[in-house]
Design a protein around this motif. Structure first.
Motif: not given
Ligand code: ADP
Length: 473
Positions: A350-351, A376, A354, A300, A371, A16
């Motif tokens: 860092d999953e 999130t 998060s 972005q 977007e 991912k």
């Protein structure tokens, strides 16, 4: 059960770099409930190989764009995968798109042309008697598939989903034969884009249907401001364009069961996570809200605007925790910002962190310039972490601004502000502070968010309807 092949360059939880992976990983489960069996074709990257147990070869290529290749069938993490094992293209260290020098692999067009070609071959020939009726193509990496489907005479419909129009997969015209592309398609009505080959344009002109990941972004794609040069092409296909809002995996993102945090069922239960976050980042505990950001650091995402807007927020007692990685200049800028005692920054991906950050924050900021959907802010809603978002794309479609009328009706879930504008962002942060200090109103917004329907059911049904239509033709 209908059969469909999903074609993508990443899939969560295996590999991912952004929201694309989350969506590709969620679709098979979501569509199974709507009468469609989805198998996903993915390159066999080293990280996937490590996770792969037994795999059976179901197709072979003596020469796929310069080397031997095969398609393996494997089930990993509950995902039904077809893995394109082409070592000359995918067996390399580094990120899936970038070499060690941080630049795109020079042969990216060829790597993903190979993925698209293999997809078309699977659609044309089937594997072990399994033959898809629909190819669901994700972003430019799968964009050339319709060209190859046609060349191979496959009886298979196609749907292209645009997750981000900014990435278009351009290659020089001299690569035409190297990419096995017919000269006849290299025209303005075909896959030519200003004398280059555009994989995304190939998908846009060749797929039977085009979707993008929110209704508002679908409308925006028709405008020069957002279409990134492809708005004219998309306009010619607006009759087959639709926007389907992404869902989230409500099992992974469930504050009541998430074992990466101290679980909670109501907004008040967030407090222990907030204290833990303060402790983890050495933030002084204070009365002001903690705003959080989990994001790629690229233009972005508007995080340069946030850096400009932040002093006003900090002056009024706000605190900020940011987790992100990306462009070197933004990483440096945010490392500088972290010198302020009420700002904590972790550069990296860092999953687990998060989850802790989103659970511990009071508000989540998404000040993007554009977007397509954004995930999130959806996680924020689910975790009672009030989203403060730019009024663009999927952020418009997923957050209800705390306007006077929405507050009165008790339906507000967040705050929206104009994109691309520091003053508007400062005003939004001031509104956040005011709402936060009115505990009752803030609590109501948190509750509304936590009750929002964020799962895949509705959107999966919309995809299934498109699959049905495409398969029927
Ligand atoms: P994009 O795909 O444009 O990056 P999205 O909001 O659609 O943006 O999806 C981003 C996904 O990547 C989310 O699941 C988000 O939580 C995750 N993510 C982004 N940056 C980080 C990071 N630094 N650490 C952990 N997860 C991250």
């Amino acid at each position: 059960m209908g059969h469909a092949l999903s074609v993508a360059s990443e899939i969560a939880p295996l590999v991912k770099t952004g929201g694309l992976a989350d969506v590709v990983g969620a679709l098979p489960g979501a569509l199974a409930g709507c009468g469609w069996q989805l198998r996903t074709l993915l390159p066999l990257y080293p990280s996937v190989k490590v996770a792969m147990g037994d795999a059976v070869a179901v197709a072979k290529f003596d020469d796929l764009f310069g080397g031997r290749a095969q398609v393996l069938v494997a089930e990993i993490a509950g995902l039904d995968l077809l893995l394109l094992d082409a070592p000359h293209l995918f067996d390399r260290e580094g990120s899936i798109y970038l070499g060690r020098d941080g630049r795109d692999w020079p042969d990216n067009p060829m790597r993903f042309a190979a993925l698209s070609y293999a997809a078309a071959k699977i659609c044309a020939d089937g594997v072990e008697g399994w033959r898809p009726k629909v190819a669901h193509l994700h972003d430019w990496q799968a964009g050339l598939t319709p060209v190859y489907l046609k060349a191979l005479g496959a009886k298979c419909g196609s749907i292209l989903t645009v997750h981000n129009i900014a990435f278009q997969g351009l290659a020089p015209a001299r690569d035409l034969s190297k990419l096995k592309l017919p000269k006849s398609g290299f025209t303005r009505d075909g896959f030519e884009y200003w004398e280059k080959i555009s994989a995304l344009k190939a998908g846009l002109v060749g797929a039977d249907r085009i979707t993008t990941v929110s209704p508002t972004y679908a409308g925006e794609l028709l405008e020069p401001e957002f279409g990134m040069g492809l708005e004219g092409v998309i306009r010619t296909r607006s009759n087959v364009l639709s926007g389907i809002l992404n869902g989230i995996d409500t099992e992974i993102w469930n504050p009541a069961t998430d074992n990466l945090i101290t679980t909670y069922k109501t907004p008040r239960g967030k407090l222990r996570n907030k204290r833990a976050l303060e402790a983890e980042f050495g933030l002084a505990s204070g009365k002001g809200p903690i705003a959080v950001v989990v994001s790629r650091l690229t233009a972005q995402k508007g995080l340069d605007l946030l850096a400009d807007a932040l002093p006003a927020f900090l002056d009024h007692g706000g605190r900020l925790v940011l987790l992100g990685s990306g462009d070197a200049d933004l990483e440096t800028r945010w490392q500088e910002m972290a010198k302020h005692r009420n700002v904590a920054v972790k550069i990296g991906y860092d999953e687990a962190l998060s989850h802790r950050i989103i659970a511990g924050g009071d508000a989540i900021l998404v000040p993007s310039r554009f977007e397509p959907c954004g995930l999130t802010q959806l996680y924020g809603l689910r975790y009672g972490t009030v989203p403060v978002v730019a009024h663009t794309g999927g952020l418009v479609d997923s957050v209800i601004d705390a306007s006077p009328v929405a507050l009165k009706a008790g339906v507000a879930t967040g705050i929206q502000h104009a994109p691309d504008n520091v003053d508007a962002l400062v005003r939004a942060l001031m509104r956040l502070l005011a709402l936060y200090s009115n505990g009752k109103r803030f609590l109501q917004m948190q509750r509304n968010g936590m009750k929002s329907d964020l799962g895949w059911d509705g959107s999966a049904a919309e995809y299934a309807r498109l699959y049905d239509e495409v398969a029927a033709n």
